[in-house]
Design a protein around this motif. Structure first.
Motif, PDB file in Angstrom:
ATOM      1  N   TYR A 186     -33.354  21.565  15.257  1.00 44.42           N
ATOM      2  CA  TYR A 186     -32.478  20.517  15.758  1.00 44.42           C
ATOM      3  C   TYR A 186     -31.532  21.009  16.852  1.00 44.42           C
ATOM      4  N   ARG A 243     -33.839   8.648   5.800  1.00 44.38           N
ATOM      5  CA  ARG A 243     -35.297   8.771   5.730  1.00 44.38           C
ATOM      6  C   ARG A 243     -35.651  10.175   5.256  1.00 44.38           C
ATOM      7  N   PHE A 285     -26.973  13.784  14.326  1.00 41.39           N
ATOM      8  CA  PHE A 285     -27.884  13.912  13.188  1.00 41.39           C
ATOM      9  C   PHE A 285     -27.093  14.273  11.930  1.00 41.39           C
ATOM     10  N   THR A 292     -24.428   9.967  19.871  1.00 40.80           N
ATOM     11  CA  THR A 292     -25.379  10.004  18.763  1.00 40.80           C
ATOM     12  C   THR A 292     -25.285  11.349  18.055  1.00 40.80           C
ATOM     13  N   PRO A 319     -25.594   3.639  12.280  1.00 41.69           N
ATOM     14  CA  PRO A 319     -26.925   3.611  12.877  1.00 41.69           C
ATOM     15  C   PRO A 319     -27.101   4.594  14.033  1.00 41.69           C
ATOM     16  N   LYS A 320     -26.026   5.027  14.676  1.00 36.36           N
ATOM     17  CA  LYS A 320     -26.132   6.008  15.749  1.00 36.36           C
ATOM     18  C   LYS A 320     -26.311   7.423  15.194  1.00 36.36           C
ATOM     19  N   ILE A 321     -26.184   7.538  13.891  1.00 37.32           N
ATOM     20  CA  ILE A 321     -26.395   8.826  13.232  1.00 37.32           C
ATOM     21  C   ILE A 321     -27.771   8.789  12.587  1.00 37.32           C
ATOM     22  N   THR A 322     -28.684   9.592  13.080  1.00 31.91           N
ATOM     23  CA  THR A 322     -30.018   9.678  12.483  1.00 31.91           C
ATOM     24  C   THR A 322     -29.915  10.510  11.214  1.00 31.91           C
ATOM     25  N   GLN A 323     -30.259   9.887  10.085  1.00 26.93           N
ATOM     26  CA  GLN A 323     -30.065  10.531   8.781  1.00 26.93           C
ATOM     27  C   GLN A 323     -31.409  10.893   8.152  1.00 26.93           C
ATOM     28  N   TYR A 324     -31.590  12.179   7.873  1.00 28.66           N
ATOM     29  CA  TYR A 324     -32.803  12.662   7.217  1.00 28.66           C
ATOM     30  C   TYR A 324     -32.437  13.443   5.963  1.00 28.66           C
ATOM     31  N   LYS A 336     -28.685   4.970   5.694  1.00 31.81           N
ATOM     32  CA  LYS A 336     -30.051   4.720   6.148  1.00 31.81           C
ATOM     33  C   LYS A 336     -30.766   6.070   6.250  1.00 31.81           C
ATOM     34  N   LYS A 347     -38.019  13.493   5.039  1.00 31.39           N
ATOM     35  CA  LYS A 347     -38.973  14.223   5.863  1.00 31.39           C
ATOM     36  C   LYS A 347     -39.307  15.545   5.185  1.00 31.39           C
TER      37      LYS A 347
END
Length: 425
Positions: A239, A365, A340, A338, A214-219, A363, A367
């Motif tokens: 980024y 998302r 990406f 954190t 969850p600390k890794i923002t996944q796009y 998780k 974009k």
């Protein structure tokens, strides 16, 4: 939360841990160190970056007997890069233990140099299975005094075909020993090693996937294959990459991406399995030292790498399966930070991507790739934020006086001109 000062360990080790900037134990350290200090065998399941090197470094250093200059602990790692990292970490934890000798042994380095150090006396040997076997067969390494064996990244060692070497080494060490096994996953072949060579091990499983991912923002960004490289450039710009790993599925793809990023003046180099060890070492040193800030690699070439402060992972090619995806993105967001994870998905990769996205461990998302206007806005915002930071944190009195003298009624135009100079230099 347990502190290192709460552990029953020497002041020398506590002092070193404090100097390394650690105070609180990670979950794997909290669970395994007290047991290991009691001499219990450990089978620990934890991801790379969870603090497991210190989890085994403290117990092995706590019982080292300095007057005995023969090997007392042997640590097996899958790659030379990991050997070097582990040996360095153990040495840092043991920096205040006088006359402690830690040696990393691995292929690609002249064996004579390692032999000379071994002959002088070493307390802890950290090695790849193949090179350890080589030293045993040459009579350079006597394992009769080994009290502790550590298998680090056991699943990767077995995946790389080291099963026979590991079993040969374990057959050469005394049966009265402590065996500490750490692995990101626990497939059947790892369990068989544990059942055969460990004595009533305590099984410790740290659910780092739930804690860290969850600390890794996944796009994910869907695009046509012909637009994929341009999409990568846009993402690198937006980024604000400080240190990044770009993963490709093939050597050909690695070469293509690295070559064209260089043409765009990025500080980049590549890593793949066809390179000699000398070239790989040179590339890794450049990455660690900051001479390059983008490394393009295949999965195989990146095995065992543990690079601090990687802030963005790019999947230029969608990985073959979810385990590879989890392994790749785990290279960022280390030690509570954190990061990406950005994946480019072309139409022919949709099936693989959907399998990965559907896994409960991910998780992701979706974009749209940034537009030229969004990239331009970001670059302006970056300069303005840097200027705001200077206003808040630095003395700019001298420059305020200069601007007051020059600006008069055109202060806004002057500020705009300065922004234009920075953006278009």
């Amino acid at each position: 939360m347990m502190n290192f000062n709460d552990l029953n360990i020497s002041d020398d080790i506590k002092k070193a841990i404090d100097e390394m900037g650690f105070t609180k134990l990670t979950p794997i350290q909290k669970t395994s160190i007290p047991k290991a200090l009691e001499g219990v065998d450990i089978m620990g399941q934890a991801q790379t970056g969870s603090g497991k090197t210190i989890a085994f470094a403290i117990p092995i250093l706590s019982k080292v007997f300095i007057p005995d200059r023969s090997p007392q602990t042997i640590v097996l790692c899958p790659t030379r890069e990991l050997c070097m990292q582990v040996a360095s970490e153990i040495s840092k934890v043991g920096v205040h233990i006088k006359k402690l000798k830690v040696l990393a042994v691995y292929g690609g380095q002249p064996i004579g140099k390692q032999t000379r150090v071994l002959k002088k006396g070493v307390h802890i040997v950290v090695g790849t299975p193949g090179r350890v076997i080589d030293h045993i067969e040459r009579g350079n390494l006597d394992l009769i005094g080994i009290e502790t064996v550590v298998l680090d990244e056991a699943d990767e060692m077995l995946d790389m075909g080291f099963k026979e070497d590991i079993e040969t080494i374990l057959a050469n060490v005394p049966s009265q020993r402590q065996t500490l096994l750490f692995s990101a996953t626990m497939p059947s072949q790892v369990r068989r090693i544990a059942e055969t060579y460990q004595k009533d091990p305590d099984f410790i499983k740290i659910s780092n996937k739930k804690k860290n991912v969850p600390k890794i923002t996944q796009y994910a960004f869907k695009c046509n294959i012909k637009d994929k490289f341009d999409g990568l450039i846009k993402l690198i710009e937006v980024y604000d990459v400080n240190l990044a790993l770009i993963f490709c599925n093939t050597k050909k793809s690695v070469d293509f991406v690295a070559k064209h990023l260089k043409k765009h003046d990025f500080k980049v180099d590549s890593l793949h399995g066809d390179m000699t060890q000398q070239v790989r070492d040179k590339v890794m040193n450049k990455f660690r030292n900051g001479n390059i800030n983008i490394l393009v690699a295949t999965d195989v070439a990146a095995r065992g790498l543990d690079i601090a402060n990687v802030d963005v992972i790019f999947n230029y090619d969608v990985p073959q399966n979810v385990d590879d995806y989890i392994h790749r993105i785990g290279r960022t967001a280390r030690a509570g930070k954190t990061g990406f994870a950005l994946t480019l998905v072309s139409m022919d990769e949709i099936s693989r991507y959907n399998n990965i996205k559907g896994d409960k461990r991910t998780k992701i998302r979706e974009k749209e790739l940034p537009t030229p206007q969004e990239i331009d806005d970001f670059k302006n915002e970056k300069v303005l934020n840097a200027a705001k930071s200077i206003i808040e944190n630095e003395d700019i009195t001298k420059y305020v006086d200069i601007i007051n003298n020059e600006a008069k009624n055109n202060g806004l135009e002057l500020a705009a001109a300065l922004l234009k100079m920075i953006r278009e230099k």
